[in-house]
Design an enzyme around this catalytic site. Structure first.
Site, PDB file in Angstrom:
ATOM      1  CD  GLU A  32      -2.427   1.794   0.198  1.00 41.24           C
ATOM      2  OE1 GLU A  32      -3.330   0.835  -0.341  1.00 41.24           O
ATOM      3  OE2 GLU A  32      -2.369   2.976  -0.238  1.00 41.24           O
ATOM      4  CB  THR A  42     -11.832   1.059   0.776  1.00 44.60           C
ATOM      5  OG1 THR A  42     -11.823   0.361  -0.717  1.00 44.60           O
ATOM      6  CG2 THR A  42     -12.426   0.152   1.591  1.00 44.60           C
ATOM      7  CB  SER A  46     -22.885   5.189  -0.374  1.00 46.46           C
ATOM      8  OG  SER A  46     -23.056   6.072  -1.518  1.00 46.46           O
ATOM      9  CB  ALA A  47     -21.202   2.719   3.940  1.00 46.32           C
ATOM     10  CB  ILE A  48     -25.245   0.961   0.063  1.00 44.32           C
ATOM     11  CG1 ILE A  48     -25.568   2.373   0.495  1.00 44.32           C
ATOM     12  CG2 ILE A  48     -26.218   0.083   0.011  1.00 44.32           C
ATOM     13  CD1 ILE A  48     -26.351   2.978  -0.641  1.00 44.32           C
ATOM     14  CG  HIS A  50     -25.447  -1.171  -3.783  1.00 45.57           C
ATOM     15  ND1 HIS A  50     -26.158  -0.102  -3.750  1.00 45.57           N
ATOM     16  CD2 HIS A  50     -24.238  -0.591  -4.082  1.00 45.57           C
ATOM     17  CE1 HIS A  50     -25.635   0.889  -3.616  1.00 45.57           C
ATOM     18  NE2 HIS A  50     -24.335   0.698  -3.854  1.00 45.57           N
ATOM     19  CE  LYS A 252     -25.769   1.235  -7.240  1.00 48.70           C
ATOM     20  NZ  LYS A 252     -24.307   1.318  -7.864  1.00 48.70           N
ATOM     21  CB  SER A 340     -21.072   1.869  -7.357  1.00 49.92           C
ATOM     22  OG  SER A 340     -22.063   1.411  -6.692  1.00 49.92           O
ATOM     23  CB  CYS A 403     -13.640  11.059  21.216  1.00 47.09           C
ATOM     24  SG  CYS A 403     -15.162  11.557  20.207  1.00 47.09           S
TER      25      CYS A 403
HETATM   26  C1  FAD Z   1     -18.575   8.332  -4.315  1.00 49.53           C
HETATM   27  C2  FAD Z   1     -18.588   6.683  -4.157  1.00 49.53           C
HETATM   28  C3  FAD Z   1     -19.784   5.938  -3.903  1.00 49.53           C
HETATM   29  C4  FAD Z   1     -19.774   4.260  -3.631  1.00 49.53           C
HETATM   30  N1  FAD Z   1     -20.777   3.946  -3.019  1.00 49.53           N
HETATM   31  C5  FAD Z   1     -20.569   2.612  -2.980  1.00 49.53           C
HETATM   32  C6  FAD Z   1     -21.663   1.839  -2.256  1.00 49.53           C
HETATM   33  O1  FAD Z   1     -22.547   2.422  -1.510  1.00 49.53           O
HETATM   34  N2  FAD Z   1     -21.617   0.597  -2.203  1.00 49.53           N
HETATM   35  C7  FAD Z   1     -20.694  -0.288  -3.144  1.00 49.53           C
HETATM   36  O2  FAD Z   1     -20.707  -1.421  -3.046  1.00 49.53           O
HETATM   37  N3  FAD Z   1     -19.733   0.411  -3.628  1.00 49.53           N
HETATM   38  C8  FAD Z   1     -19.522   1.781  -3.582  1.00 49.53           C
HETATM   39  N4  FAD Z   1     -18.558   2.504  -4.155  1.00 49.53           N
HETATM   40  C9  FAD Z   1     -17.517   1.642  -4.670  1.00 49.53           C
HETATM   41  C10 FAD Z   1     -16.454   1.298  -3.817  1.00 49.53           C
HETATM   42  O3  FAD Z   1     -16.187   2.262  -2.931  1.00 49.53           O
HETATM   43  C11 FAD Z   1     -15.318   0.789  -4.650  1.00 49.53           C
HETATM   44  O4  FAD Z   1     -15.503   0.094  -5.690  1.00 49.53           O
HETATM   45  C12 FAD Z   1     -14.161   0.231  -3.620  1.00 49.53           C
HETATM   46  O5  FAD Z   1     -13.759   1.032  -2.513  1.00 49.53           O
HETATM   47  C13 FAD Z   1     -12.889   0.036  -4.428  1.00 49.53           C
HETATM   48  O6  FAD Z   1     -11.947  -0.604  -3.869  1.00 49.53           O
HETATM   49  P1  FAD Z   1     -10.667  -0.873  -4.451  1.00 49.53           P
HETATM   50  O7  FAD Z   1      -9.865  -1.711  -3.252  1.00 49.53           O
HETATM   51  O8  FAD Z   1     -10.609  -1.447  -5.624  1.00 49.53           O
HETATM   52  O9  FAD Z   1      -9.880   0.550  -4.559  1.00 49.53           O
HETATM   53  P2  FAD Z   1      -9.313   1.528  -3.281  1.00 49.53           P
HETATM   54  O10 FAD Z   1     -10.052   1.536  -2.150  1.00 49.53           O
HETATM   55  O11 FAD Z   1      -9.274   2.771  -4.061  1.00 49.53           O
HETATM   56  O12 FAD Z   1      -8.041   1.168  -3.049  1.00 49.53           O
HETATM   57  C14 FAD Z   1      -6.862   1.194  -3.849  1.00 49.53           C
HETATM   58  C15 FAD Z   1      -5.751   1.249  -3.262  1.00 49.53           C
HETATM   59  O13 FAD Z   1      -4.424   0.948  -4.194  1.00 49.53           O
HETATM   60  C16 FAD Z   1      -3.493   1.750  -3.343  1.00 49.53           C
HETATM   61  N5  FAD Z   1      -2.470   2.413  -4.625  1.00 49.53           N
HETATM   62  C17 FAD Z   1      -2.786   2.751  -5.738  1.00 49.53           C
HETATM   63  N6  FAD Z   1      -1.472   2.990  -6.345  1.00 49.53           N
HETATM   64  C18 FAD Z   1      -0.535   2.336  -5.562  1.00 49.53           C
HETATM   65  C19 FAD Z   1       0.764   2.018  -5.752  1.00 49.53           C
HETATM   66  N7  FAD Z   1       1.507   2.595  -6.935  1.00 49.53           N
HETATM   67  N8  FAD Z   1       1.441   1.398  -5.152  1.00 49.53           N
HETATM   68  C20 FAD Z   1       0.823   0.879  -3.920  1.00 49.53           C
HETATM   69  N9  FAD Z   1      -0.590   1.195  -3.590  1.00 49.53           N
HETATM   70  C21 FAD Z   1      -1.233   1.849  -4.549  1.00 49.53           C
HETATM   71  C22 FAD Z   1      -4.230   3.135  -3.088  1.00 49.53           C
HETATM   72  O14 FAD Z   1      -3.385   4.030  -2.125  1.00 49.53           O
HETATM   73  C23 FAD Z   1      -5.511   2.432  -2.550  1.00 49.53           C
HETATM   74  O15 FAD Z   1      -5.312   2.347  -1.258  1.00 49.53           O
HETATM   75  C24 FAD Z   1     -18.617   3.746  -4.103  1.00 49.53           C
HETATM   76  C25 FAD Z   1     -17.506   4.534  -4.608  1.00 49.53           C
HETATM   77  C26 FAD Z   1     -17.522   6.027  -4.465  1.00 49.53           C
HETATM   78  C27 FAD Z   1     -16.195   6.790  -4.923  1.00 49.53           C
END
Ligand code: FAD
Length: 482
Positions: A32, A42, A46-48, A50, A252, A340, A403
């Site tokens: 990371e 992450t 929205s924390a849902i 779905h 959505k 999402s 807190c």
């Molecule tokens: C506004 C919004 C609302 C959403 N609402 C929902 C919801 O209600 N329900 C749902 O199911 N989904 C929802 N989603 C989608 C969901 O949040 C994402 O699909 C999910 O969190 C993606 O996780 P991830 O691990 O793929 O990416 P991320 O959480 O972005 O993690 C990627 C990680 O990779 C790391 N990284 C990047 N580059 C490097 C590098 N070069 N070297 C080492 N580490 C690196 C980053 O620092 C990060 O920690 C929503 C997303 C958003 C933005």
């Protein structure tokens, strides 16, 4: 040390893939770039969980959404994570939108979503009295749930680490070379790793990582920002279910989401942007969110707003999750375009990567010592009277209320600092123990949290970061010494 699997990114995708791989007797490392797990999408969504009413039938999103939703019930038991089984309504205001409800009812059934049904205005109002008066009909989506997203990621990593996975933060992957059967991965911080497989779970940065390995990356990340308002937990009970509008071409739409701890989240809007990580909020964006919410419920207590925030969706030109082996380099797996419902789908994504993409290529020996369970740390405020008495007898720091808004003690904070995935910044403590998550947003307790962090970590208060690397709040000593 040479690894079998190196995962880039400790969001929910990387975290759950790491845990899934820990079921096998293989050497896995999770890298990371930030100073904590789950700092990007992450931690801002929205924390849902779905139900699966929305994705196109037949898509990977549809399949993994419905499977992921079910798997959360298992994760709740195994990882002791917060899961609020509150259900959801999608609301309609006129005949056109009622037609959309019917379309989504059929789509939900096709996707295998259980328990979906239409309710008329009177039935819906009986269950949710604060629905907007203009609502004429709702689609009931009872399997919708709400979780605490970063806690799921951190808990998964803790369980993976307990089962033999290595987790290293503050490691930014910047170069990947293929040498014979190994990848050589170099980080900006100067560390070199070797691994047979590389799993690219870098969220919005997935395309950048892919370009280190491939000439022709099959997708382009098109980041979309979503802004939110958070209402204080004093509004608990204003609505019980998550409220969705009928979707539009942007997605959505603006939702109202009761959170596990009692707050209500309102948002997000959906705006394309060029930056992969600009998570600022704007007056215009927040106004869109308020307008959207007013179509869902009446008399919303906006005066209980405690903060705004935004998150960046890693949407892609592929328009579905892009979870595939590289077409150019064997052993490189893309987990990209995870917008999402990525949070919901993540447990199913992890299984899909391991069981569908890896295991057919090679047999993975079972980890006979795999322990699926991880125990959450109980907060003092959640303990029974006798548990509190025991806890205080063992550690008098439980008597120091730090807190006041969320009622978090020094004893709680100390335990969350020393978790398997350490909480070593102010935000990391907010994420883990909720210290600073209340109405004052840390205004009254942040200085105490800094002092506790410094003491426990053997650092000076000047070295304690708020959030990302280099975000220390205190810049220099003044003549006042504590
Ligand atoms: C506004 C919004 C609302 C959403 N609402 C929902 C919801 O209600 N329900 C749902 O199911 N989904 C929802 N989603 C989608 C969901 O949040 C994402 O699909 C999910 O969190 C993606 O996780 P991830 O691990 O793929 O990416 P991320 O959480 O972005 O993690 C990627 C990680 O990779 C790391 N990284 C990047 N580059 C490097 C590098 N070069 N070297 C080492 N580490 C690196 C980053 O620092 C990060 O920690 C929503 C997303 C958003 C933005």
């Amino acid at each position: 040390m040479t690894y079998d699997f190196l995962i880039i990114g400790s969001g929910i995708s990387g975290a759950l893939i790491a845990r899934e791989l820990s079921k096998y007797d293989v050497k896995t490392i999770l890298l990371e770039k930030e100073n904590d797990a789950a700092n990007h999408a992450t931690s801002a969504n929205s924390a849902i969980i779905h139900s699966g009413y929305d994705p196109d039938p037949g898509s990977l999103k549809a399949k993994l959404n419905v499977e992921g939703n079910k798997l959360y019930d298992q994760l709740e038991k195994e990882l002791d994570i917060p899961l609020f089984k509150n259900g959801a309504f999608m609301v309609a205001h006129d005949k056109d939108e009622e037609g959309l409800l019917e379309r989504y009812l059929e789509r939900a059934k096709t996707n295998g979503v259980p328990g979906v049904a239409l309710l008329d205005q009177a039935e819906a109002k009986k269950l949710e009295p604060n629905l907007a008066d203009s609502v004429t009909k709702v689609l009931n989506l009872p399997t919708t749930k709400v979780t605490y997203p970063w806690e799921v990621a951190i808990a998964s990593i803790e369980n993976a680490v307990d089962n033999g996975v290595l987790f290293e933060k503050n490691q930014t992957v910047e170069k990947i070379d293929k040498q014979d059967e190994y990848y050589v991965i170099k980080t900006a911080e100067g560390t070199t790793y070797q691994s047979r497989y590389v799993i690219n779970a870098a969220g919005a940065y997935a395309e950048q990582i892919a370009k280190m390995v491939e000439k022709n990356v099959q997708y382009h990340i098109t980041p979309r920002k979503g802004e939110y308002i958070v209402l204080d937990r004093r509004v608990q009970g204003f609505i019980k279910r998550t409220l969705y509008p009928t979707p539009d071409e942007k997605g959505k739409g603006v939702l109202m989401v009761p959170q596990f701890h009692g707050n209500i989240l309102i948002g997000p809007n959906s705006e394309l942007q060029s930056s992969l990580d600009d998570a600022s909020t704007s007056k215009g964006g927040i106004n869109v969110v308020k307008e959207g919410a007013n179509r869902l419920a009446k008399n919303i207590p906006f005066h209980q707003t405690i903060r705004t925030f935004s998150g960046v969706r890693a949407s892609s030109t592929h328009h579905d999750f892009y979870i595939k082996p590289s077409l150019e380099q064997p052993g490189f797996i893309h987990v990209a375009g995870i917008d999402s419902p990525g949070l919901t789908a993540a447990p199913a994504i992890a299984k899909y990567v391991v069981e569908t993409l890896i295991i057919p290529q090679e047999t993975l020996p079972i980890n006979k010592h795999f322990n699926p369970r991880r125990q959450a740390i109980k907060l003092y405020d959640d303990m029974s009277l006798s548990e509190r008495q025991e806890a205080f007898k063992a550690d008098q720091r439980y008597g120091n209320l730090v807190c006041k808004c969320e009622r978090i003690t020094e004893g709680d904070i100390v335990r969350h600092i020393h978790r398997a995935v350490k909480g070593d910044s102010v935000k990391a403590i907010k994420k883990r123990a909720r210290a600073g998550a209340g109405i004052c947003q840390g205004g009254y307790c942040e200085h105490q949290i800094i002092k506790i962090l410094a003491k426990e970590l053997g650092k000076t208060p000047l070295e304690i970061n708020y959030f990302a690397k280099g975000s220390n709040i205190l810049k220099r000593e003044t003549k006042v010494k504590s």
